[in-house]
Design a protein around this motif. Structure first.
Motif, mmCIF file in Angstrom:
data_model
loop_
_atom_site.group_PDB
_atom_site.id
_atom_site.type_symbol
_atom_site.label_atom_id
_atom_site.label_comp_id
_atom_site.label_asym_id
_atom_site.label_seq_id
_atom_site.Cartn_x
_atom_site.Cartn_y
_atom_site.Cartn_z
ATOM 1 N N THR A 176 -2.256 -10.032 3.861
ATOM 2 C CA THR A 176 -1.591 -8.921 3.187
ATOM 3 C C THR A 176 -0.534 -8.306 4.108
ATOM 4 N N ALA A 177 0.514 -7.726 3.515
ATOM 5 C CA ALA A 177 1.567 -7.066 4.296
ATOM 6 C C ALA A 177 0.972 -5.981 5.173
ATOM 7 N N VAL A 178 1.458 -5.889 6.400
ATOM 8 C CA VAL A 178 0.922 -4.920 7.353
ATOM 9 C C VAL A 178 1.080 -3.489 6.839
ATOM 10 N N ALA A 179 2.131 -3.212 6.066
ATOM 11 C CA ALA A 179 2.316 -1.866 5.522
ATOM 12 C C ALA A 179 1.168 -1.472 4.597
ATOM 13 N N LEU A 180 0.601 -2.440 3.890
ATOM 14 C CA LEU A 180 -0.560 -2.170 3.046
ATOM 15 C C LEU A 180 -1.833 -2.083 3.880
ATOM 16 N N LEU A 181 -1.945 -2.925 4.876
ATOM 17 C CA LEU A 181 -3.166 -2.959 5.674
ATOM 18 C C LEU A 181 -3.366 -1.678 6.466
ATOM 19 N N LEU A 182 -2.287 -1.062 6.945
ATOM 20 C CA LEU A 182 -2.434 0.169 7.723
ATOM 21 C C LEU A 182 -2.968 1.317 6.875
ATOM 22 N N MET A 183 -2.817 1.229 5.561
ATOM 23 C CA MET A 183 -3.354 2.269 4.680
ATOM 24 C C MET A 183 -4.625 1.827 3.970
ATOM 25 N N ARG A 217 8.233 3.056 14.900
ATOM 26 C CA ARG A 217 8.196 3.241 16.359
ATOM 27 C C ARG A 217 7.895 1.931 17.094
ATOM 28 N N GLN A 218 7.159 1.041 16.426
ATOM 29 C CA GLN A 218 6.832 -0.237 17.041
ATOM 30 C C GLN A 218 7.723 -1.373 16.536
ATOM 31 N N ALA A 219 8.763 -1.028 15.765
ATOM 32 C CA ALA A 219 9.757 -1.999 15.282
ATOM 33 C C ALA A 219 9.113 -3.178 14.577
ATOM 34 N N VAL A 220 8.172 -2.890 13.683
ATOM 35 C CA VAL A 220 7.455 -3.935 12.947
ATOM 36 C C VAL A 220 7.961 -3.983 11.508
ATOM 37 N N ASP A 221 8.310 -5.157 11.045
ATOM 38 C CA ASP A 221 8.711 -5.374 9.654
ATOM 39 C C ASP A 221 7.513 -5.054 8.752
ATOM 40 N N PRO A 222 7.633 -4.100 7.830
ATOM 41 C CA PRO A 222 6.495 -3.690 7.006
ATOM 42 C C PRO A 222 5.909 -4.807 6.159
ATOM 43 N N TRP A 223 6.723 -5.846 5.858
ATOM 44 C CA TRP A 223 6.238 -6.907 4.987
ATOM 45 C C TRP A 223 5.603 -8.076 5.762
ATOM 46 N N THR A 224 5.494 -7.974 7.060
ATOM 47 C CA THR A 224 4.868 -9.030 7.841
ATOM 48 C C THR A 224 3.385 -9.141 7.478
ATOM 49 N N PRO A 225 2.901 -10.329 7.139
ATOM 50 C CA PRO A 225 1.464 -10.474 6.873
ATOM 51 C C PRO A 225 0.650 -10.120 8.121
ATOM 52 N N GLY A 226 -0.508 -9.513 7.906
ATOM 53 C CA GLY A 226 -1.348 -9.165 9.036
ATOM 54 C C GLY A 226 -1.678 -10.361 9.903
ATOM 55 N N SER A 227 -1.877 -11.522 9.266
ATOM 56 C CA SER A 227 -2.220 -12.735 10.008
ATOM 57 C C SER A 227 -1.079 -13.210 10.907
ATOM 58 N N MET A 263 14.003 2.957 1.190
ATOM 59 C CA MET A 263 12.764 3.374 0.547
ATOM 60 C C MET A 263 12.488 2.452 -0.618
ATOM 61 N N THR A 264 11.250 1.992 -0.723
ATOM 62 C CA THR A 264 10.821 1.197 -1.859
ATOM 63 C C THR A 264 9.372 1.518 -2.127
ATOM 64 N N GLU A 265 8.763 0.847 -3.100
ATOM 65 C CA GLU A 265 7.346 1.047 -3.369
ATOM 66 C C GLU A 265 6.579 -0.199 -2.982
ATOM 67 N N ILE A 266 5.437 0.024 -2.379
ATOM 68 C CA ILE A 266 4.521 -1.060 -2.055
ATOM 69 C C ILE A 266 3.111 -0.524 -2.249
ATOM 70 N N GLY A 267 2.335 -1.208 -3.049
ATOM 71 C CA GLY A 267 0.992 -0.718 -3.348
ATOM 72 C C GLY A 267 1.002 0.620 -4.043
ATOM 73 N N ALA A 268 1.993 0.866 -4.891
ATOM 74 C CA ALA A 268 2.131 2.097 -5.676
ATOM 75 C C ALA A 268 2.379 3.325 -4.809
ATOM 76 N N ARG A 269 2.805 3.131 -3.563
ATOM 77 C CA ARG A 269 3.165 4.241 -2.687
ATOM 78 C C ARG A 269 4.560 4.000 -2.119
ATOM 79 N N LYS A 270 5.289 5.059 -1.844
ATOM 80 C CA LYS A 270 6.619 4.933 -1.288
ATOM 81 C C LYS A 270 6.546 4.481 0.170
ATOM 82 N N LEU A 271 7.396 3.544 0.522
ATOM 83 C CA LEU A 271 7.489 3.044 1.889
ATOM 84 C C LEU A 271 8.892 3.332 2.414
ATOM 85 N N TYR A 272 8.951 3.950 3.572
ATOM 86 C CA TYR A 272 10.210 4.260 4.238
ATOM 87 C C TYR A 272 10.328 3.394 5.481
#
Length: 295
Positions: free
Chosen positions: A176-183, A202-212, A279-288
């Motif tokens: 799953t995308a790391v942006a979803l996994l952190l929440m 702050r850690q310059a991580v692409d939000p869509w990078t899979p956790g794996s 800004m977009t939506e991922i997992g029904a929440r806004k992502l910045y």
């Protein structure tokens, strides 16, 4: 909804003002009447938080379990010995600045008449607390409390031995995308939309990078930065992720407009590279995020 630092501050406030005291527990709204009957007349032994979950343990080993959700809030009041914030939870300003401090009542004669739909009211000899709008408000057993805890990932604000390694393991085993996994509270307990966006930036991580696909070093940096920023939130009572050099008032206190790198800054230039914040939506929440710094 309030993020983990707010719930830890709630636990600390409950411990400070109600710890060891016998409490009258009621439900002015009526929805928690049966639970209040189980708790009233008993003393609060310990208030603890794990992620966004608050647990108030009473002397007969039952717990009041509260999850504020999107709309929940606690309000407090009391005499001149009753200290802390007057309100923690919704509604919130940017940065989750809480209301406070409690306005001391030197001629305290008891709590005021309930206003609105008060789910549960706690009253001691020195003060009171009212809960409104919570997603979860339940009187539960130790086994039920343990079951709730068992569904949660490690809490950065506890940062116990092995927690960092457990977070890395849980993050990297999922595609799953790391942006979803952190929440995902089963991966990391307590992080919400603000900390998610800010730590990834702050850690310059692409939000869509899979956790794996996140290497162990990067996963460890995500944990360490979450620990640091959330600990600051517990200390300050608000979320500030930018350094004083970026604050327009000269660095004494961060104005709300300067408190974050990307959260709610869509359409504005990135503070680091000048790219327009997206800004977009991922997992029904806004992502910045910043397409320049994080791609």
């Amino acid at each position: 909804m309030p993020e983990g630092h707010s719930v830890h501050r709630l636990a600390r406030q409950f411990q400070d003002v109600f710890g060891g005291r016998r409490l009258d527990v009621s439900s002015p709204q009526g929805r928690f009447a049966a639970g209040a009957e189980l708790l009233t007349g008993h003393s609060l032994v310990e208030a603890t938080a794990h992620g966004k979950q608050l647990f108030l343990r009473f002397d007969h080993e039952l717990f009041l379990h509260v999850h504020l959700g999107l709309y929940g809030a606690w309000n407090f009041g009391g005499d001149d010995s009753f200290t802390g914030a007057s309100s923690i939870g919704a509604p919130r300003r940017i940065g989750e600045r809480e209301a406070g401090p409690v306005a001391a009542e030197t001629e305290y004669t008891g709590p005021p008449a309930p206003v609105g739909a008060v789910r549960v009211r706690l009253v001691s000899d020195h003060g009171w607390a009212d809960l409104r709008g919570a997603t979860t408000c339940a009187a539960i057993t130790p086994a039920e409390a343990a079951a709730v805890m068992g569904r949660l990932g490690p809490d950065p604000l506890h940062n116990r031995p092995g927690d960092r390694e457990e977070f890395i393991r849980r993050l990297r085993r999922r595609k799953t995308a790391v942006a979803l996994l952190l929440m995902d509270q089963s991966v990391l307990a307590g992080v919400g939309n603000i900390y998610r966006a800010e730590v990834l930036f702050r850690q310059a991580v692409d939000p869509w990078t899979p956790g794996s696909n996140i290497d162990e070093e990067t996963a460890g940096r995500l944990w360490d930065d979450t620990v640091a920023t959330m600990s600051d939130g517990v200390r300050d009572g608000r979320i500030v992720t930018t350094p004083p050099a970026l604050w327009s008032d000269g660095g004494a206190v961060a104005p709300d407009a300067d408190a974050h790198f990307v959260y709610k800054r869509d359409g504005l230039p990135c503070r680091a590279c000048g790219t327009v914040v997206g800004m977009t939506e991922i997992g029904a929440r806004k992502l910045y995020w910043c397409p320049g710094c994080q791609m």
